[in-house]
Motif scaffolding. Structure first.
Motif, PDB file in Angstrom:
ATOM      1  N   LEU A 292      -5.143   5.296 -10.455  1.00 21.87           N
ATOM      2  CA  LEU A 292      -4.506   4.820 -10.009  1.00 21.87           C
ATOM      3  C   LEU A 292      -4.570   3.311 -10.077  1.00 21.87           C
ATOM      4  O   LEU A 292      -4.043   2.391  -9.651  1.00 21.87           O
TER       5      LEU A 292
ATOM      6  N   MET B  34      -7.551   9.406  -9.172  1.00 27.89           N
ATOM      7  CA  MET B  34      -6.417   9.882 -10.283  1.00 27.89           C
ATOM      8  C   MET B  34      -6.060   8.349 -10.692  1.00 27.89           C
ATOM      9  O   MET B  34      -4.308   8.814 -10.724  1.00 27.89           O
TER      10      MET B  34
ATOM     11  N   GLU C 214       1.783   2.599  -3.810  1.00 27.42           N
ATOM     12  CA  GLU C 214       0.342   2.801  -4.274  1.00 27.42           C
ATOM     13  C   GLU C 214       0.185   4.151  -3.302  1.00 27.42           C
ATOM     14  O   GLU C 214      -0.286   5.499  -4.195  1.00 27.42           O
TER      15      GLU C 214
ATOM     16  N   PHE D 168      -5.966   5.996   3.176  1.00 26.45           N
ATOM     17  CA  PHE D 168      -5.976   4.967   2.262  1.00 26.45           C
ATOM     18  C   PHE D 168      -6.631   3.885   3.794  1.00 26.45           C
ATOM     19  O   PHE D 168      -6.653   4.148   4.968  1.00 26.45           O
TER      20      PHE D 168
ATOM     21  N   ASP E 222       0.896  -1.412   0.027  1.00 29.41           N
ATOM     22  CA  ASP E 222       0.412  -0.016  -0.372  1.00 29.41           C
ATOM     23  C   ASP E 222       0.853   1.435   0.139  1.00 29.41           C
ATOM     24  O   ASP E 222       0.138   1.792  -0.324  1.00 29.41           O
TER      25      ASP E 222
ATOM     26  N   ARG F  23       2.211   6.615  -5.312  1.00 26.20           N
ATOM     27  CA  ARG F  23       2.345   7.158  -6.317  1.00 26.20           C
ATOM     28  C   ARG F  23       0.856   8.496  -6.514  1.00 26.20           C
ATOM     29  O   ARG F  23       0.945   9.195  -6.711  1.00 26.20           O
ATOM     30  N   ALA F  24       0.371   7.721  -5.039  1.00 26.98           N
ATOM     31  CA  ALA F  24      -1.071   8.849  -5.066  1.00 26.98           C
ATOM     32  C   ALA F  24      -0.737  10.241  -4.488  1.00 26.98           C
ATOM     33  O   ALA F  24      -1.395  11.616  -4.848  1.00 26.98           O
ATOM     34  N   SER F  25       0.739  10.335  -3.578  1.00 23.59           N
ATOM     35  CA  SER F  25       0.714  11.788  -3.801  1.00 23.59           C
ATOM     36  C   SER F  25       1.609  11.924  -4.545  1.00 23.59           C
ATOM     37  O   SER F  25       2.441  12.393  -4.177  1.00 23.59           O
TER      38      SER F  25
ATOM     39  N   MET G 116      -5.018  10.999  -1.017  1.00 19.27           N
ATOM     40  CA  MET G 116      -5.756  10.209  -1.052  1.00 19.27           C
ATOM     41  C   MET G 116      -5.574   9.473   0.556  1.00 19.27           C
ATOM     42  O   MET G 116      -4.052   9.383   0.664  1.00 19.27           O
TER      43      MET G 116
ATOM     44  N   ARG H  90     -10.699   5.378  -7.638  1.00 14.92           N
ATOM     45  CA  ARG H  90      -8.800   5.413  -7.616  1.00 14.92           C
ATOM     46  C   ARG H  90      -9.008   6.044  -9.246  1.00 14.92           C
ATOM     47  O   ARG H  90      -7.716   5.968  -9.775  1.00 14.92           O
TER      48      ARG H  90
END
Lengths: 296, 332
Positions: free
Chosen positions: B56, B54, A192, B95, A189, A195-197, B93, B51
């Motif tokens: 993702l 973005m 990811e 999680f 995670d 990547r999301a930031s 985001m 997702r």
């Protein structure tokens, strides 16, 4: 809707730096007595190897036919003499250089190459992964001893070729470990999340993959040092590695083999050194592995 | 203009043998400063929708169609570099499992500083100062010390606060939350929800909150979208959807809650059957096989969105029948 508490900040915030990752690893390692002992042995051997010229009581190359195969404890020769009358203690001390060189160099080079290829394979996935991993599998199909002997034999005897063939032997297992760990990390995670930031592939590899992957690979590679020393000794024993009269432990074991009925204790000494050094590396690697397990 | 505009979003996973349409035709809008909760069970496509905002979802193994516009940008058309700038800066985001979403080998301060430095190109000191301010803002006690802590040294609630701080580090306009309270204790859950609410007001954030917990949705949302089998089956203002649900699935969800203490021996109501196989959906309404109101037409005709109130839509052919149920649901 949220209660406002009268928060007053202390004038000088209590700033207590928590320890870094490596210092916490070191702290745990220090509590592990076996690992500490193993490290002490390794350091002692390294120190002796570095200071061989000063520590060794005699010239490791000078022999004398009259004092061949003296037993351990002979006056002037604390560990006896070999089949050419050379001082065993001095030869073992100088041999540490060769054996460490043969043990550490191939693993170090293979660590760099193997990690790079494995991380690339693991992170890129898909076709790149297939190409790298299947090529590695080809090398993996041979037993490591056989591969080292075959490569050395094909390349010709000599130190450089022996190092090269050992390196080739160690690349595949390191690539495999690196690929497996990277594939695992890639699916985590936090990758990811990175990547999301907005982190690019390069940042993710540099920060998150390397940070999480190098430790396990390093631990694995440490364990390979002992294998490398034994293989190198084997190559020298077969006459494919270091050449006489250099005092390499494996080679010494080979040349003293003929004396095993005359003076078994002296003949066993190089073997004892190989055993002690490789077991020290193995135990240290075990200790490092458990010390690096952060979540304990 | 709404900050998020999703029109006819379709996401198909093509990794395995048969393509799986995880999201098939989702339309959603979120205004600035608004919180939308996407409610649905596992496999309903709620996380995939999130997702997709973005980009993702794995690029090689999934296909994305339709338009997704966030803050005026067409997400599908962003180049590599623009996408990197977009992620974290425009949308961020949080999680579900903060212990997995934080890198175990770096301190929290390092991780936040890293994100700030990547986006703003400022020095490590400035970045750490911002991280400290954020830690204070999400109310982590003794923030100076916590910045030097590793994720495993913190409790779940503190980790989620740190995760929120990380998400807010580049001052996004849109916060995407993927079940951020599911892994937490009930008491910690409510603290995190309150915090998200509060930050949302303070920064004027738009929040999309994905959850399977109706209680959580009620706590945070202005509007609710209920998803089933890759489509939004009902959407509308939070109170309206909870008090006057018009889709049988929403009604089923509301009935299957344990309200307070369940009388001993009373059975919890459930929705019969299981979610459909997305790769093999029936031609009509995907909920029809489990629906207590389904007719023969439901199995063959796919329903479109029916307006059933102010800003309230339900994708059902039998909204008339559900209207008749309203008093019963409200009383429950």
């Amino acid at each position: 809707m949220v209660m406002q508490l009268p928060l007053t900040r202390p004038a000088a915030p209590v700033f207590e730096r928590s320890e870094g990752y490596w210092s916490s690893v070191f702290r745990r390692l220090r509590r592990d007595r076996v690992a500490v002992a193993a490290l002490a042995v390794i350091l002692a051997i390294v120190a002796v190897a570095l200071l061989a010229d000063y520590v060794a009581p005699a010239d490791p190359y000078r022999g004398a036919t009259l004092r061949r195969l003296r037993p351990i404890g002979t006056a002037g020769f604390p560990l006896g003499t070999d089949e050419l009358g050379r001082d065993m203690l001095s030869r073992l001390i100088h041999g540490a250089r060769w054996s460490l060189l043969m043990g550490v160099t191939p693993v170090l080079v293979a660590f760099v190459l193997g990690s790079a290829a494995g991380i690339l394979a693991g992170f890129a996935g898909g076709r790149i992964n297939t190409v790298i991993m299947r090529s590695v599998d080809v090398l993996y199909a041979f037993p490591s001893v056989l591969l080292a002997v075959a490569l050395s034999g094909a390349l010709g005897a000599g130190l450089g070729n022996a190092l090269l063939s050992l390196t080739i032997v160690f690349v595949p297992p390191i690539v495999r470990v690196a690929e497996a760990v990277t594939t695992q990390v890639r699916g985590r995670d936090y990758v990811e999340a990175a990547r999301a930031s907005g982190a690019g592939a390069f940042t993710i590899v540099r920060v998150h993959v390397l940070g999480n992957v190098l430790g396990p690979i390093f631990v694995y590679a440490t364990g390979l040092v002992s294998v490398s020393m034994i293989l190198a000794s084997g190559l020298s024993f077969l006459g494919l590695g270091v050449r006489p009269p250099e005092p390499e432990w494996g080679l010494m074991l080979n040349t003293l083999r003929t004396a095993i009925y005359v003076n078994p204790w002296v003949a066993a000494l190089p073997g004892v050194m190989i055993f002690v050094t490789s077991i020290a590396f193995n135990l240290f690697s075990d200790g490092l592995r458990s010390a690096m397990d952060v979540k304990r | 203009m709404p900050i998020v505009e999703i029109k006819d979003l379709r996401v198909t996973f093509t990794g395995g043998g048969k393509p799986v349409p995880a999201v098939s035709g989702v339309d959603l809008e979120v205004e600035r400063g608004e919180t939308l909760a996407i409610l649905g069970e596992s496999g309903s496509g709620k996380s995939v929708t999130l997702r997709a905002l973005m980009r993702l979802n794995p690029e090689g193994k999934s296909r994305m169609e339709g338009t997704v516009r966030v803050a005026g940008q067409d997400v599908a058309a962003l180049g590599r570099r623009e996408l990197r700038a977009f992620r974290g800066r425009t949308a961020a985001m949080i999680f579900q499992e903060p212990s997995l979403a934080l890198d175990p080998v770096y301190t929290l301060g390092q991780q936040i500083a890293e994100a700030v430095m990547v986006h703003d190109g400022c020095s490590r000191n400035e970045a750490m100062a911002r991280a400290l301010a954020l830690f204070e803002r999400v109310r982590i006690p003794s923030p100076e010390r916590r910045l030097q802590a590793y994720p495993h040294e913190m409790s779940g609630g503190m980790r989620q606060r740190a995760m929120i701080a990380l998400a807010l580090s580049c001052r996004p306009q849109l916060l995407l939350a993927d079940e951020p309270t599911t892994a937490l204790d009930a008491t910690v859950q409510i603290q995190i929800l309150v915090l998200v609410r509060e930050l949302q007001r303070e920064f004027g954030l738009a929040v999309i909150f994905v959850t399977h917990d109706i209680g959580v949705a009620v706590e945070v949302a202005d509007r609710i979208a209920v998803m089933y089998a890759g489509r939004v089956v009902e959407s509308g203002p939070m109170r309206e959807v909870i008090r006057r649900p018009r889709h049988p699935y929403t009604i089923g969800l509301l009935r299957s809650r344990a309200h307070g203490a369940l009388a001993k021996g009373a059975r919890l109501e459930t929705i019969p059957g299981a979610p459909p196989d997305l790769a093999d959906l029936p031609p009509g309404c995907p909920f029809a096989p489990r629906c207590f109101l389904a007719t023969a037409t439901c199995a063959t005709t796919a329903p479109g969105p029916e307006p059933v109130g102010a800003g309230h839509q339900a994708r059902c052919l039998r909204v008339d029948a559900t209207a008749a149920l309203l008093p019963a649901v409200a009383e429950g």
